[in-house]
Scaffold this active site. Sequence first.
Site, mmCIF file in Angstrom:
data_model
loop_
_atom_site.group_PDB
_atom_site.id
_atom_site.type_symbol
_atom_site.label_atom_id
_atom_site.label_comp_id
_atom_site.label_asym_id
_atom_site.label_seq_id
_atom_site.Cartn_x
_atom_site.Cartn_y
_atom_site.Cartn_z
ATOM 1 N N LYS A 187 92.358 148.256 40.857
ATOM 2 C CA LYS A 187 91.023 148.820 41.119
ATOM 3 C C LYS A 187 91.012 150.342 41.316
ATOM 4 O O LYS A 187 90.175 150.888 42.028
ATOM 5 C CB LYS A 187 90.345 148.127 42.327
ATOM 6 N N HIS A 189 100.218 146.699 37.093
ATOM 7 C CA HIS A 189 99.979 146.977 38.522
ATOM 8 C C HIS A 189 101.268 146.813 39.323
ATOM 9 O O HIS A 189 101.241 146.862 40.551
ATOM 10 C CB HIS A 189 98.946 145.998 39.094
ATOM 11 N N SER A 221 86.328 147.702 46.065
ATOM 12 C CA SER A 221 86.353 147.258 44.673
ATOM 13 C C SER A 221 87.190 145.980 44.539
ATOM 14 O O SER A 221 86.800 145.029 43.839
ATOM 15 C CB SER A 221 86.929 148.381 43.801
#
Length: 296
Positions: A48, A109, A139
């Site tokens: 995010k 990620h 988020s």
Amino acid sequence: MESQPEWRRKDWVKVRGVPIICAFTPNWERIDNFQARDDDIVIATYPKSGTTWMSEIVDVILNDGDTEKSRRDAIFNKVPMLEFCVPGEVPPGSQLLDSLSSPRVVKTHLPVSLFPNSFWEKNCKIIYIARNPKDVAVSFYHFDKMNQLHPEPGIWEEYVEKFIQGNMGFGPWGAHVKEFWALRPEKNLLYMFYEDMLENPKQEIRKVMTFLGKDLSDDVLEKICLHTSFKAMKENPTTNYTALSSSIMDQSVSPFMRKGICGDWKNHFTVSQSERFDEYYQKEMSGTDLSFRFLV
Ligand code: PPS
């Protein structure tokens, strides 16, 4: 009652101590043994933080600003997420990457501790984007609500606490941003900030362009800014994730392209949550010259 797929709403599963989306964790050797290519470009982020935005920017830059070429496929096919895997739904990211021609753009990620060695061995270009943790938490919270691969986020009050404890998918935010920050002097790494991109997209896109060894005119950069604005990416079916099955991301709960601003945390944090979070942030950032902007 209809049966649910086995990956739906499962708790994180730890891979060498890092909580990872359950569906991604089988056959982890595909990540550890991933074979990078010399000209791979890696977009690494804590979730995010602007991954999709940077992915589209890199794709258009590699296409010399040809925005029509950038509409050739959905972002998750053009820039596959290395660790992505949903059995029975879509091919694993590593497999998709094997089928792409060079130069490939890889999304991940994964924190430094889970980064495949091959990226370091090949000295691949890495673009890291970081975002202030209050907006990341907000988020991520909305994303957890709509993403069926994640566990249910629960109530916001408890979520803030989970974030502070680092009990999040892909591990604690602080370690993620700091570990990549520390690698800048020795690695082929461009460290970017979401807030800077919002404030001055053209200047920041130019940094990416230079890092990628391209030289595009001012007009082309203007065009890239327009093509990658929040509004354009929200409306673009190749970037707004509407091409992904709603059984994975239920955008009727919360759209992937949600707000795209800095400071939405003000609409979520109470004064006391914000103060508690500030304490956590100060502790996390003590001893580093890394810092974030919470408003632009
Ligand atoms: S993911 O799922 O982790 O890969 O998500 P990621 O792409 O990193 O982050 C999603 C957030 O980035 C916002 N976004 C943008 N902001 C500004 N401009 C552009 N072009 C843009 N594209 C995506 C997106 O709206 C998510 O943030 P929130 O705060 O939820 O709106």
